[in-house]
Design a protein around this motif. Structure first.
Motif, PDB file in Angstrom:
ATOM      1  N   TYR A  90      30.589 -20.888  97.695  1.00 43.38           N
ATOM      2  CA  TYR A  90      30.310 -20.954  99.305  1.00 43.38           C
ATOM      3  C   TYR A  90      31.665 -21.771  99.853  1.00 43.38           C
ATOM      4  CZ  TYR A  90      27.543 -22.608 103.685  1.00 43.38           C
ATOM      5  OH  TYR A  90      28.049 -22.113 105.088  1.00 43.38           O
ATOM      6  N   TYR A  91      31.164 -23.397  99.562  1.00 42.90           N
ATOM      7  CA  TYR A  91      32.650 -23.696 100.148  1.00 42.90           C
ATOM      8  C   TYR A  91      34.464 -23.533 100.023  1.00 42.90           C
ATOM      9  CZ  TYR A  91      28.357 -26.844 101.415  1.00 42.90           C
ATOM     10  OH  TYR A  91      27.727 -27.699 101.930  1.00 42.90           O
ATOM     11  N   TYR A  92      34.238 -23.492  98.892  1.00 37.81           N
ATOM     12  CA  TYR A  92      36.200 -22.729  98.586  1.00 37.81           C
ATOM     13  C   TYR A  92      36.272 -21.635  99.070  1.00 37.81           C
ATOM     14  CZ  TYR A  92      36.080 -27.511  96.848  1.00 37.81           C
ATOM     15  OH  TYR A  92      36.116 -28.971  96.772  1.00 37.81           O
ATOM     16  N   ILE A  93      35.335 -20.571  98.919  1.00 34.98           N
ATOM     17  CA  ILE A  93      35.486 -19.080  99.259  1.00 34.98           C
ATOM     18  C   ILE A  93      35.013 -18.592 100.155  1.00 34.98           C
ATOM     19  CG2 ILE A  93      35.445 -17.216  98.089  1.00 34.98           C
ATOM     20  CD1 ILE A  93      35.954 -18.187  95.342  1.00 34.98           C
ATOM     21  N   ILE A  94      33.948 -18.247 100.158  1.00 39.21           N
ATOM     22  CA  ILE A  94      33.034 -17.698 101.426  1.00 39.21           C
ATOM     23  C   ILE A  94      33.451 -18.447 102.821  1.00 39.21           C
ATOM     24  CG2 ILE A  94      30.909 -17.464 102.469  1.00 39.21           C
ATOM     25  CD1 ILE A  94      29.670 -16.666  99.729  1.00 39.21           C
ATOM     26  N   VAL A  95      33.121 -19.574 103.248  1.00 42.24           N
ATOM     27  CA  VAL A  95      33.409 -20.436 104.471  1.00 42.24           C
ATOM     28  C   VAL A  95      35.168 -19.786 104.627  1.00 42.24           C
ATOM     29  CG1 VAL A  95      33.146 -22.571 105.654  1.00 42.24           C
ATOM     30  CG2 VAL A  95      32.080 -22.296 103.882  1.00 42.24           C
ATOM     31  N   PRO A  96      35.707 -20.285 104.228  1.00 50.99           N
ATOM     32  CA  PRO A  96      37.312 -19.816 104.740  1.00 50.99           C
ATOM     33  C   PRO A  96      37.307 -18.696 104.985  1.00 50.99           C
ATOM     34  CG  PRO A  96      37.618 -21.533 102.368  1.00 50.99           C
ATOM     35  CD  PRO A  96      35.908 -20.643 102.696  1.00 50.99           C
ATOM     36  N   ILE A  97      37.001 -17.535 103.715  1.00 53.21           N
ATOM     37  CA  ILE A  97      37.428 -16.492 103.909  1.00 53.21           C
ATOM     38  C   ILE A  97      37.036 -16.274 105.726  1.00 53.21           C
ATOM     39  CG2 ILE A  97      36.109 -13.866 103.747  1.00 53.21           C
ATOM     40  CD1 ILE A  97      36.810 -14.903 100.779  1.00 53.21           C
ATOM     41  N   LEU A  98      34.745 -16.403 105.544  1.00 50.85           N
ATOM     42  CA  LEU A  98      34.166 -16.599 106.655  1.00 50.85           C
ATOM     43  C   LEU A  98      35.605 -17.055 108.544  1.00 50.85           C
ATOM     44  CD1 LEU A  98      30.389 -16.754 105.897  1.00 50.85           C
ATOM     45  CD2 LEU A  98      31.924 -14.475 107.189  1.00 50.85           C
ATOM     46  N   ILE A  99      36.108 -17.996 108.306  1.00 46.71           N
ATOM     47  CA  ILE A  99      37.415 -18.857 109.368  1.00 46.71           C
ATOM     48  C   ILE A  99      38.052 -17.969 109.646  1.00 46.71           C
ATOM     49  CG2 ILE A  99      37.741 -20.439 109.457  1.00 46.71           C
ATOM     50  CD1 ILE A  99      36.163 -22.831 108.478  1.00 46.71           C
TER      51      ILE A  99
END
Length: 185
Positions: A58-67
């Motif tokens: 969540y913190y290293y892949i999903i959130v950066p992609i969403l941002i």
């Protein structure tokens, strides 16, 4: 810039150096912001989750992609428009509209006037933009092609001349040149 035989330069279409906001930006930026916040909340791992891999994912892949997706769809669109406006010159001739790169004499694209469907949007200060669409070969009239495309456009049109001062007079000049061209044929 070399012109074709019988082609005459009518006018260079001048544009301002403003940031090219569009009316759709007032709707799309809040919509993308709300969707971004909802996705962040829905995808957040629960506190009682014993699996650390899900939190790391969540913190290293999903959130950066969403941002990055959010920034591209909001600020990135405006940046692309600004770059296109600052790096391109537009010319109207008696036969076509020419997009030319500022850094070189290479013509990026040109559009024959007789095959174009044009529309313009005007802001409060008499500036605006002109949307250029090529007429499709399928039996569509000019009226039905723009009627089917009403509403909020979440993505950019490909061929647009942004930040034109006195956009209505420039649009009328293009239409008059197009009518004169088709009348002479």
């Amino acid at each position: 810039m070399k012109l074709r035989e019988g082609e005459v330069l009518v006018q260079e279409i001048r544009h301002t150096k403003e940031i090219p906001f569009r009316l759709e930006d007032l709707f799309t930026i809040p919509i993308f912001t709300i969707n971004f916040i909802i996705l962040i909340i829905l995808l957040k791992p629960s506190e009682d989750s014993e699996i650390n891999n899900h939190k790391e994912l969540y913190y290293y892949i999903i959130v950066p992609i969403l941002i990055s997706f959010y920034l591209f769809l909001t600020i990135g669109r405006i940046s692309i428009r600004l770059f296109k406006t600052k790096s391109t010159k537009f010319f109207l001739t008696n036969q076509r509209i020419i997009f030319r790169d500022l850094n070189s004499e290479i013509i990026n694209e040109s559009f024959k006037l007789e095959n174009l469907i044009l529309n313009y949007k005007e802001k409060a200060n008499d500036s605006g933009y002109i949307i250029i669409k090529k007429q499709e070969e399928i039996a569509k009239s000019e009226e039905t092609s723009f009627i089917s495309q009403r509403g909020i456009n979440f993505f950019e049109e490909k061929n647009v001349i942004y930040n034109i001062a006195n956009v209505k007079s420039v649009f009328n000049l293009i239409i008059a040149t197009k009518n004169e061209l088709t009348k002479n044929k």
